[in-house]
Design an enzyme around this catalytic site. Structure first.
Site, PDB file in Angstrom:
ATOM      1  N   TYR A  99     -31.614 -72.719  -0.544  1.00 48.47           N
ATOM      2  CA  TYR A  99     -31.044 -73.315  -1.603  1.00 48.47           C
ATOM      3  C   TYR A  99     -29.885 -74.095  -0.850  1.00 48.47           C
ATOM      4  O   TYR A  99     -28.893 -73.607  -0.167  1.00 48.47           O
ATOM      5  CB  TYR A  99     -30.439 -72.424  -2.837  1.00 48.47           C
TER       6      TYR A  99
ATOM      7  N   ASP B  71     -35.804 -76.578  -6.438  1.00 49.99           N
ATOM      8  CA  ASP B  71     -34.952 -75.946  -6.982  1.00 49.99           C
ATOM      9  C   ASP B  71     -33.625 -76.254  -6.688  1.00 49.99           C
ATOM     10  O   ASP B  71     -33.319 -75.806  -5.389  1.00 49.99           O
ATOM     11  CB  ASP B  71     -35.070 -74.515  -6.934  1.00 49.99           C
TER      12      ASP B  71
ATOM     13  N   HIS C 181     -30.770 -75.030  -7.726  1.00 50.48           N
ATOM     14  CA  HIS C 181     -30.016 -74.138  -7.880  1.00 50.48           C
ATOM     15  C   HIS C 181     -28.462 -74.284  -7.868  1.00 50.48           C
ATOM     16  O   HIS C 181     -27.789 -73.746  -7.231  1.00 50.48           O
ATOM     17  CB  HIS C 181     -30.380 -73.372  -6.453  1.00 50.48           C
TER      18      HIS C 181
END
Ligand code: GCO
Ligand code: MG
Length: 398
Positions: free
Chosen positions: A156, A204, A206
């Protein structure tokens, strides 16, 4: 009347990830249920909530009264809708649904309306330090039969970045949002050029970007036809989803960090998201999840239950029962379980050719070997990645 005789939290970490499972024993010899209460970063607090607060409240109650027990447990401490108590209540709730399935001698999905599909398609996580490495990992998953693959490059926020910090900068997990954005756009440009349009790719964010950067990112990624873009915003900035919708048709997924219905109801009723990514135990279990499924169906939102390593096989199996019985199922995130976790949890969901199948045993269908579980103690360590910092040292949402 069959009553609750004992409630306990079982803590175990067969993959080195703290898991919390609730076991409810009943007045009927041999009849018990299991539920997932996994909040991996605060497992001791969840255990305390279960054993010090819910256990005395529940002993002697009718195991069949799931709805009443869920609602009275939720308000038993007056303040509610937080991660610790929601997870504790989820463990109880899932265990009671497990018991109800055993009493009915039916797998849980039958109690929820029966099959909409034989199995649920899953997505898996691919990562890498370079776009070439990510592609290699995507290809190996494709060979295993996966048709939906989440692609990250440095988990991330990205890694392998040249971060220029000020003098005396504090420790932390530094990342540069702008470098991360450029690298990920290049990654998907490369993946699409090498792999073509068929493979379903996900990403993602995040919550690693400032809101306006999230808007730009959603726009710049649109040409790569992602299956969905996850957690573009932190829960504190969900009003910005309106702006994202105005600038990009990229499918939006959000929800793993939500605990309170007031976080997700606005996004669903205004059709600002396409996939709800709730971590089922974070909202209190199967009882609220089945209501959420119906709400989402009314607004064209599909399910994509959170299914990382910090979810027990009991929790994963509960999600699969929800998947199988929901007409507005979207996709199921899946963990690659190691041998140890499969030994501790007989009945752990299995993936075949990119699909996960429900257990056909009564209830949720996962067991726990409590003696073996003790061999994998949980550890109370700060997850370093949560101390995310921007290049100048500013604390960032992890
Ligand atoms: C996901 C999630 C996880 C979380 C983890 C936090 O999409 O699976 O983002 O990777 O970071 O569950 O403990
Ligand atoms: Mg996520």
């Amino acid at each position: 009347m069959i009553t609750i005789r004992d409630v306990k939290a079982i803590l175990t970490a067969p993959e080195g990830i703290n898991l919390v499972v609730v076991k409810i024993e009943t007045s009927e010899p041999g009849l018990y249920g299991l539920g997932c209460a996994t909040f991996t970063q605060r497992y001791l607090t969840v255990q305390n909530a279960i054993e010090e607060y819910l256990k005395p409240f529940l002993i002697g109650k009718d195991v069949q009264r799931i709805e009443d027990i869920w609602n009275t447990s939720m308000v038993s401490g007056y303040w509610r809708n937080g991660p610790v108590l929601n997870n504790a209540i989820s463990g109880v709730d899932m265990a009671l649904w497990d018991i109800k399935g055993k009493l009915a001698n039916m797998p849980l999905y039958q109690l929820l309306g029966g099959k909409c599909r034989e199995a649920a398609p899953v997505y898996i996580h691919a990562d890498g330090r370079t776009k070439e490495e990510v592609k290699e990992n995507v290809c190996s998953y494709m060979e295993e039969g996966y048709r939906y693959i989440r692609c990250q490059m440095g988990l991330y926020g990205g890694k392998e970045q040249k971060i220029i910090k000020p003098d005396h900068a504090l420790d932390g997990a530094y990342y540069d949002p702008k470098v991360y954005m450029r690298d990920v756009i290049n990654l998907f440009d490369y993946l699409r050029s090498k792999l073509g349009p068929e493979i379903e790719l996900l990403h993602d964010v995040h919550e690693r970007l400032a809101p306006i950067d999230a808007v730009r990112f959603a726009k710049l990624l649109e040409p790569y036809n992602l299956f969905f873009l996850e957690d573009a915003l932190p829960p504190e900035q969900i009003e910005w989803f309106k702006t994202i919708r105005q600038h990009s048709a990229i499918p939006i997924a959000m929800g793993e960090l939500f605990n309170n219905p007031n976080e997700y109801i606005p996004l669903i009723k205004d059709r600002l998201i396409d996939f709800i990514r709730i971590h089922v135990s974070q909202i209190g279990g199967i009882t609220p999840a089945k209501k959420l499924i119906s709400l989402c169906e009314s607004f064209g939102v599909r399910t994509a239950w959170h299914g990382p390593g910090d979810l027990s096989p009991v929790g994963h199996a509960a999600s699969v029962h929800l998947d199988i019985s929901s007409i507005n199922f979207g996709i199921q995130e899946m963990n690659k379980f190691n041998d140890a976790i499969q030994e501790v949890f007989p009945g752990t969901p299995e993936v075949k050719n990119g699909y996960v199948y429900p257990n056909e045993k009564p209830g949720i269908g996962v067991e726990i070997n409590e003696e073996l579980a003790k061999k994998y103690p949980c550890t109370n360590e700060l997850p370093s990645w949560t101390l995310a910092r921007l290049p100048d040292g500013t604390s960032a949402r992890p």
